[in-house]
Design a protein around this motif. Structure first.
Motif, PDB file in Angstrom:
ATOM      1  N   UNK A 252      -6.326   7.245   2.348  1.00 53.35           N
ATOM      2  CA  UNK A 252      -7.682   7.331   1.810  1.00 53.35           C
ATOM      3  C   UNK A 252      -8.579   6.228   2.362  1.00 53.35           C
ATOM      4  N   UNK A 253      -8.024   5.040   2.535  1.00 51.96           N
ATOM      5  CA  UNK A 253      -8.821   3.929   3.056  1.00 51.96           C
ATOM      6  C   UNK A 253      -9.243   4.194   4.502  1.00 51.96           C
TER       7      UNK A 253
ATOM      8  N   UNK B 162       0.831  -1.200   0.000  1.00 53.94           N
ATOM      9  CA  UNK B 162       0.000   0.000   0.000  1.00 53.94           C
ATOM     10  C   UNK B 162       0.872   1.259   0.000  1.00 53.94           C
ATOM     11  N   UNK B 163       0.499   2.235  -0.795  1.00 49.10           N
ATOM     12  CA  UNK B 163       1.152   3.540  -0.715  1.00 49.10           C
ATOM     13  C   UNK B 163       0.592   4.297   0.483  1.00 49.10           C
ATOM     14  N   UNK B 164       1.333   5.300   0.929  1.00 51.26           N
ATOM     15  CA  UNK B 164       0.827   6.124   2.021  1.00 51.26           C
ATOM     16  C   UNK B 164      -0.501   6.772   1.646  1.00 51.26           C
ATOM     17  N   UNK B 165      -0.625   7.187   0.395  1.00 53.45           N
ATOM     18  CA  UNK B 165      -1.847   7.852  -0.047  1.00 53.45           C
ATOM     19  C   UNK B 165      -3.036   6.901  -0.031  1.00 53.45           C
TER      20      UNK B 165
ATOM     21  N   UNK C  65      -9.711  -3.090  11.537  1.00 57.86           N
ATOM     22  CA  UNK C  65      -8.383  -2.497  11.438  1.00 57.86           C
ATOM     23  C   UNK C  65      -7.311  -3.530  11.095  1.00 57.86           C
ATOM     24  N   UNK C  66      -7.476  -4.752  11.564  1.00 60.44           N
ATOM     25  CA  UNK C  66      -6.547  -5.823  11.192  1.00 60.44           C
ATOM     26  C   UNK C  66      -6.599  -6.047   9.683  1.00 60.44           C
ATOM     27  N   UNK C  67      -7.786  -5.950   9.119  1.00 60.40           N
ATOM     28  CA  UNK C  67      -7.967  -6.207   7.687  1.00 60.40           C
ATOM     29  C   UNK C  67      -7.338  -5.127   6.815  1.00 60.40           C
ATOM     30  N   UNK C  68      -7.057  -3.959   7.382  1.00 63.72           N
ATOM     31  CA  UNK C  68      -6.538  -2.857   6.567  1.00 63.72           C
ATOM     32  C   UNK C  68      -5.096  -2.508   6.883  1.00 63.72           C
ATOM     33  N   UNK C  69      -4.445  -3.238   7.784  1.00 61.89           N
ATOM     34  CA  UNK C  69      -3.079  -2.919   8.171  1.00 61.89           C
ATOM     35  C   UNK C  69      -2.257  -4.192   8.324  1.00 61.89           C
TER      36      UNK C  69
ATOM     37  N   UNK D 216     -13.487   4.238   3.651  1.00 63.96           N
ATOM     38  CA  UNK D 216     -14.261   3.032   3.947  1.00 63.96           C
ATOM     39  C   UNK D 216     -14.087   2.559   5.384  1.00 63.96           C
ATOM     40  N   UNK D 217     -12.880   2.663   5.932  1.00 68.60           N
ATOM     41  CA  UNK D 217     -12.670   2.228   7.319  1.00 68.60           C
ATOM     42  C   UNK D 217     -13.467   3.105   8.272  1.00 68.60           C
TER      43      UNK D 217
END
Length: 239
Positions: free
Chosen positions: A21-22, A14-17, A86-90, A26-27
């Motif tokens: 945005x996520x 994942x980029x920082x951007x 949060x686990x799903x996105x990091x 959506x999060x």
């Protein structure tokens, strides 16, 4: 109502951007659906790149984002769905239950929900040095250092989060997480940071007073400092 601070590391792909945005898109919506009373995201992004010289990194790697969440209860029974989002996105996270004290409320540059807050937000991760008892450390920090930090810096937001306990296994041991917001000039100009633009004598006085105060309760080889962009997505409300 309780406040949880999550430290988040993005997935390498994942980029920082895209990560930013996520989290803000959506999060955030998922967390609102789960009953978030308040939500703030602090991000390491291009907007704070000029502040790289303020970064202090003794415990690597530092997180890419902090997510502050106000909820009715931080008990695992109610928090588990939030953790799963949060686990799903990091790639990694740690969560801390904190007691929030607002020493300076942002009335100079009030945050607008969903928009980037003016300037930048400096996050400091603190641990109580072995040379001090916790009570002595708290007394120095909260009762003696606080007025020094207010008087010697151009901070327009100052939030002291005392860590009550870690909520996730493997979370780094922390005693406090501090949030301070400064105008943009403070990213690169120490005199602006210490509320002394163009005044060398005042700058040296404020710098010396601040360093002397910090040395009383901070081990500089343990502290981590992270410049971030702040996004207040929803103001905390109990109802």
């Amino acid at each position: 109502m309780e406040k949880i601070i999550y430290t988040l590391w993005r997935n390498p792909q994942d980029s920082l951007e895209s990560f930013s945005q996520r989290l803000r898109g959506e999060v955030a919506e998922q967390l609102f659906t789960l009953g978030a009373r308040g939500l703030q995201v602090n991000l390491v992004d291009a907007d704070v790149a000029p502040a790289a010289g303020l970064r202090q990194e003794n415990n690597r790697p530092l997180p890419d984002a902090l997510l502050s969440l106000w909820v009715d209860s931080a008990n695992i029974l109610f928090r588990r769905p939030v953790d799963e989002v949060l686990v799903a996105t990091s790639s990694r996270l740690a969560a801390y239950l904190v007691s929030e004290s607002v020493a300076i409320r942002n009335t100079r540059f009030p945050a607008r929900p969903g928009e980037r807050t003016y300037g930048f937000s400096q996050i400091a991760f603190l641990s109580c040095p072995p040379r001090l008892t916790r009570d002595a450390w708290l007394d120095i920090w909260r009762n003696h250092h606080t007025p020094v930090a207010i008087d010697t810096q151009d901070n327009f937001l100052y939030v002291q989060n005392l860590v009550v306990r870690a909520l996730t296994h493997g979370a780094a041991p922390l005693d406090a997480i501090v949030e301070e917001a400064f105008p943009p000039a403070a990213m690169t100009d120490p005199m602006a940071f210490f509320d002394a633009p163009g005044d060398e004598a005042k700058f040296q006085h404020n710098l010396a007073a601040m360093m002397e105060s910090c040395q009383r309760f901070i081990d500089f080889d343990k502290i981590d400092v992270l410049p971030t962009s702040q996004y207040l997505l929803k103001t905390a409300a109990a109802v």
